[in-house]
Design an enzyme around this catalytic site. Structure first.
Site, PDB file in Angstrom:
ATOM      1  N   PHE A 195       0.844  -1.186   0.000  1.00  0.00           N
ATOM      2  CA  PHE A 195       0.000   0.000   0.000  1.00  0.00           C
ATOM      3  C   PHE A 195       0.882   1.239   0.000  1.00  0.00           C
ATOM      4  CE2 PHE A 195      -4.385   1.389   0.726  1.00  0.00           C
ATOM      5  CZ  PHE A 195      -5.074   0.276   0.308  1.00  0.00           C
ATOM      6  N   GLN A 220      -7.317  14.920   3.356  1.00  0.00           N
ATOM      7  CA  GLN A 220      -6.740  14.051   2.339  1.00  0.00           C
ATOM      8  C   GLN A 220      -7.636  13.980   1.112  1.00  0.00           C
ATOM      9  OE1 GLN A 220      -6.147   9.496   2.846  1.00  0.00           O
ATOM     10  NE2 GLN A 220      -4.162  10.504   2.817  1.00  0.00           N
ATOM     11  N   HIS A 278      -8.081  11.715  -1.886  1.00  0.00           N
ATOM     12  CA  HIS A 278      -7.675  10.383  -2.340  1.00  0.00           C
ATOM     13  C   HIS A 278      -7.418  10.462  -3.836  1.00  0.00           C
ATOM     14  CE1 HIS A 278      -7.603   6.123  -3.141  1.00  0.00           C
ATOM     15  NE2 HIS A 278      -7.641   5.889  -1.835  1.00  0.00           N
ATOM     16  N   LEU A 294     -15.107   5.852  -4.255  1.00  0.00           N
ATOM     17  CA  LEU A 294     -13.712   5.476  -4.002  1.00  0.00           C
ATOM     18  C   LEU A 294     -13.271   4.253  -4.815  1.00  0.00           C
ATOM     19  CD1 LEU A 294     -11.134   5.680  -2.143  1.00  0.00           C
ATOM     20  CD2 LEU A 294     -12.306   4.091  -0.618  1.00  0.00           C
ATOM     21  N   GLU A 319      -6.661   2.263  -3.106  1.00  0.00           N
ATOM     22  CA  GLU A 319      -5.237   2.263  -3.411  1.00  0.00           C
ATOM     23  C   GLU A 319      -4.726   0.830  -3.573  1.00  0.00           C
ATOM     24  OE1 GLU A 319      -3.243   5.249  -1.039  1.00  0.00           O
ATOM     25  OE2 GLU A 319      -1.790   3.731  -0.478  1.00  0.00           O
ATOM     26  N   ARG A 349      -0.379   9.406  -0.511  1.00  0.00           N
ATOM     27  CA  ARG A 349      -1.554   9.904  -1.236  1.00  0.00           C
ATOM     28  C   ARG A 349      -1.459  11.376  -1.632  1.00  0.00           C
ATOM     29  NH1 ARG A 349      -6.394   6.752   2.048  1.00  0.00           N
ATOM     30  NH2 ARG A 349      -5.941   4.727   1.106  1.00  0.00           N
ATOM     31  N   HIS A 389     -11.430  12.829   0.844  1.00  0.00           N
ATOM     32  CA  HIS A 389     -11.576  11.479   1.381  1.00  0.00           C
ATOM     33  C   HIS A 389     -11.505  11.409   2.898  1.00  0.00           C
ATOM     34  CE1 HIS A 389     -11.340   7.143   1.348  1.00  0.00           C
ATOM     35  NE2 HIS A 389     -10.127   7.119   1.849  1.00  0.00           N
ATOM     36  N   ARG A 418      -2.369  11.204   5.917  1.00  0.00           N
ATOM     37  CA  ARG A 418      -2.530   9.839   6.408  1.00  0.00           C
ATOM     38  C   ARG A 418      -2.088   8.828   5.363  1.00  0.00           C
ATOM     39  NH1 ARG A 418      -6.217   5.999   5.630  1.00  0.00           N
ATOM     40  NH2 ARG A 418      -7.919   7.246   4.768  1.00  0.00           N
TER      41      ARG A 418
END
Lengths: 595, 236
Positions: free
Chosen positions: A119, A240, A242, A252, A255, A286, A353, A398
């Site tokens: 990730f 954030q 995304h 969404l 990732e 991100r 996000h 994050r």
């Protein structure tokens, strides 16, 4: 006016991941616990999390919590508190294993252990190369997790108040928290929940933006209630975006798609992330990927007739892998983009996000505020966990899969803190202040009687459009200043919203108006804090704070290595230091961030 | 994107105001950006804020916006506007008491879900690490654990309409089999005992409406069949 009172040891507001995890702790300790939720627990937005939960289990290759900690500090652009980050990363294995024991249907490796995938931003050996750390159940990890935790609560006999909306926090004269007011949606009746300890686990407020991956219910209720009750909000400028929301729809795309080998391409088919993050490429953090995408679009290399998105390509992956590891993504592509990802790339665009900031807490889940020169004094009886809280583990940005970890670790730790606190208290509750419900009742009364007011939908839309235009992926000095005054104007309209529906029964118009009261607090905190922070850090990047030798990437550690605290009264800002001292290991020293 | 007017006929009932339910005819101009029925409903609610329905994630994973759409149960957020015949007839999920408009009282549905003990039962002391499970054993849970508890299935099932208090219904039985099929769960025989009764399981007459309407493409009938097989095998 008197309203009915219900008495509990503990009240939890919110039944997403953090609330349900805390509820397990409290119910299994035998305390009388009420969980209040606007929706049936499995409809909370944790359900939409896809890619996984981070833990250095090392099931596929060597991994270590210390590496995870390093990645999280770096991901946070050094704004995260290193004590809380160490706490979270060290607890990760324990809480993920517990979840497995609750029945969570994780995917499995041939060894029978939990399946892990790479990730963004998660690396081995202090930033060397991507590591498989995300524990996943296909691309439905949040769904599997939320259901497993709800099920565990069924076993523990937790008492739920479903389709109740909490309205306001109740503090007594000493400032201690002694309960909340809440409305039963089906009847419109307001109750007081009198408690020794209250946990807010109300999730984020992504609906302050026009384009968001968030559910309709993500309206920052806890954050708004805290602000109205005089609790400052921490680091609200950090949101954030995304990288991969479905263009146009906002839904969404995990990732995990890039974790499984997906590639971002611009109009000429170029894998542009190689230019922005030569090492981590598509698996950079991100904020880095979102900015790269917007730069590609701004410089004319976007895709589609309006050149307003880029493509996420997995057509080179084996269809069997897609069906096994990313089946939900394929469904989303077909449903919301009209594209079968096995055959064609998906149109994606950075989409709001996650709220990194929130109600300030320590790593025990206690809400902390400045008092008598000490920046972090616990508010007695008040706890917060999950996206609505700011511990702060995410700092300025994050990492993916750290949100599900956050809600497990801090849901559990806040639950433990509450159990300990409640057991230390006298048997009798602290008395409620006189007229504890008056403020909530006056809000409802205003809505019932408002004439010639602003429409809720139009006012909300104006707020969302303003936040999107003035406080997005890239931020501009002049636009921010203008945005502040626009949001303050919109606040005036929010104070006069009018609903036509006056029914007592399941009045969703009224709920939306009450939610907007919370959203506007979040929007104000965000844009006022962003306007004041004259550096670039993590997800907050400004045109007047650019890359210089003294301030790489515009980050100004001399003046801005500190947490923002926004106070609702007078939109006042103050600041508190970042905790650079971990619990047991050495400080992870400041460094320029590169992927 | 082309603008067009779409006619709706929507079940309305506010017990605070209406003596009885009625079908409201209402039309709305759509500009073509409304891909899904839920987008159109949100627009309708802007026009008349008293129109009441549940919604949350708008991507088919929370299970809030189940309703009866042109005679068939489904999720508004996963239903394409372009596939709907005009007028679009919207009613609450059948067989459950109506709270208001498209909002039903789901108490009975969740009561049945809870009746199957929807949680892992394993009384052994948990190991230090995860309980091991092979990928093949884990695969047995696919098609079972993905249920979003929207109730499209149970409220399309005639057996559930007749006996909502006695027949567990497809959603609950799918969940029951999800735990029976989990190699980590030790309560199979207790779970089968719990369903051994003329109604709880055996009211399923494989009409298969549940399979037809499931917005997640799950197959409760197959899961029910497997439980029935296990019952038979344990009887002989």
């Amino acid at each position: 006016m008197s309203v009915p009172v219900r008495k509990f040891d503990a009240v939890i507001v919110g039944a997403g991941g953090a609330g349900l995890r805390a509820a397990i702790q409290l119910s299994e300790a035998g305390l009388r616990t009420a969980v209040i939720s606007k929706v049936f627990p499995t409809r909370s937005h944790t359900v939409a999390a896809q890619g996984g939960v981070a833990a250095s289990l090392g099931n596929s290759e060597e991994d270590h919590w210390h590496w995870h900690m390093y990645d999280t500090v770096k991901g946070s652009d050094w704004l995260g508190d290193q004590d809380a980050i160490e706490f979270m990363c060290r607890k990760a294995n324990e809480v993920v294993i517990e979840l497995e024991h609750y029945g969570m249907p994780f995917d499995r490796l041939d060894s029978g252990k939990i399946y892990q995938r790479p990730f963004g931003g998660h690396m081995s050996n202090f930033g060397e190369k991507p590591v498989r750390r995300s524990c996943a159940a296909a691309d439905r990890t949040g769904h599997a997790m939320l259901h497993a935790m709800y099920q565990r609560n069924v076993k523990a006999n937790t008492q739920f108040f479903i389709e109740w909306m909490a309205l306001d926090l109740i503090r007594d004269e000493e400032g201690d928290v002694v309960g909340v007011t809440a409305m039963e949606m089906e009847t419109g009746e307001v109750f007081v929940f009198h408690a020794k300890a209250v946990l807010f686990a109300t999730g984020g407020a992504g609906r302050i933006y026009y384009s968001s991956t968030n559910a309709f219910i993500n309206t920052g209720d806890g954050v708004g209630m805290a602000a109205r009750a005089g609790i400052p909000l921490e680091d609200m400028e950090f949101w954030q975006f995304h990288p991969t929301g479905v263009a146009g729809a906002g839904v969404l795309i995990t990732e995990g798609v890039r974790g499984e080998g997906g590639i971002l391409r611009n109009a000429s088919g170029e894998r542009f992330m190689e230019r922005y993050a030569p090492n981590a490429k598509d698996l950079a953090s991100r904020d880095v990927v979102s900015r790269a995408m917007v730069t590609e679009i701004n410089e004319g290399r976007g895709c589609g007739p309006n050149k307003d998105h880029v493509m996420l390509d997995i057509t080179h992956l084996d269809p069997a892998t897609i069906m096994k590891r990313l089946p939900g993504i394929r469904e989303i592509g077909i449903q919301f983009a009209g594209v079968d990802a096995i055959k064609e790339p998906l149109p994606v665009v950075p989409t709001c996000h996650y709220q990194m900031g929130g109600i300030p807490t320590n790593y025990n889940g206690e809400v902390v505020v400045p008092k008598d020169g000490n920046p972090s004094v616990p508010v007695k009886g008040f706890y917060a966990a999950g996206e609505c809280a700011c511990a702060s583990v995410h700092g300025a940005n994050r990492l993916g899969t750290n949100s599900l970890l956050d809600l497990l670790v801090f849901g559990k730790s806040s639950g433990e803190s509450m159990v300990e606190f409640i057991k230390s208290q006298p048997a009798a509750h602290k008395p409620l202040p006189a007229n504890a419900a008056d403020f909530s009742l006056s809000r409802i009364n205003r809505l019932d009687n408002q004439k010639d007011g602003a429409a809720v939908g139009a006012t909300r839309l104006a707020m969302q459009r303003t936040m999107q235009a003035h406080c997005g992926v890239f931020r501009f000095k002049d636009m921010l200043a203008e945005g502040v005054s626009k949001i303050l104007d919109i606040e005036q309209q929010v104070a006069t919203t009018e609903i036509k529906d006056k029914s007592k029964v399941f009045n969703t118009a009224r709920l939306e108006a009450l939610e907007l009261d919370n959203l506007i607090e979040v929007a104000k905190a965000t844009i006022v804090s962003a306007n004041a922070r004259t550096e670039s850090r993590g997800a907050h990047v400004r045109d007047d704070a650019t890359d210089t030798p003294e301030r790489p990437d515009g980050r100004d550690d001399v003046n801005w290595l500190k947490h923002t605290l926004w106070h609702r009264e007078g939109n006042r800002l103050d600041y508190k230091p970042v905790n650079m001292k971990p619990l047991t290991v050495d400080t992870i020293a400041l460094k320029k961030r590169a992927y | 994107m082309t603008a067009r007017t779409v006619e709706f006929s929507i079940y309305r009932f506010d017990p605070d105001r209406d003596e009885k339910p009625y079908m409201q005819s209402i039309s709305i101009e759509l500009d073509g950006t409304e891909r899904k029925l839920l987008d159109a409903l949100v627009k309708l609610k802007d026009k008349d804020d008293s129109l009441s329905f549940r919604r949350s994630c708008r991507e088919g994973v929370c299970g809030s916006d189940a309703m009866n759409i042109n005679g068939k149960n489904g999720l508004a957020c996963l239903t394409d506007m372009k596939d709907l015949q005009s007028p679009v007839v919207l009613r609450p999920l059948p067989g459950l008491p109506v709270v208001r408009d498209l909002i039903v009282d789901m108490t009975q549905f969740f009561k049945q879900y809870h009746s199957i003990k929807p949680y892992l039962i394993n009384n052994e002391h948990p190991p230090e690490r995860e309980r091991l499970q092979s990928p093949e054993d884990r695969e047995e849970l696919n098609g079972l654990y993905e249920c979003i508890l929207c109730a499209c299935c149970s409220t399309s099932c005639p057996s559930f309409w007749w006996n909502p208090d006695k027949f567990v219904g497809p959603a609950g039985l799918l969940a029951a089999y999800r735990f029976i099929a989990d190699t980590r769960d030790q309560a199979t025989s207790e779970r089968l005992d719990n369903l051994e009764d003329p109604y709880r399981l055996f009211r399923c007459h494989t009409i298969m409406n549940c399979v037809d309407v499931c917005p997640k493409g799950l197959n409760p009938t197959r899961a029910i069949g497997k439980i029935k097989d296990m019952m038979v095998r344990r009887a002989v």
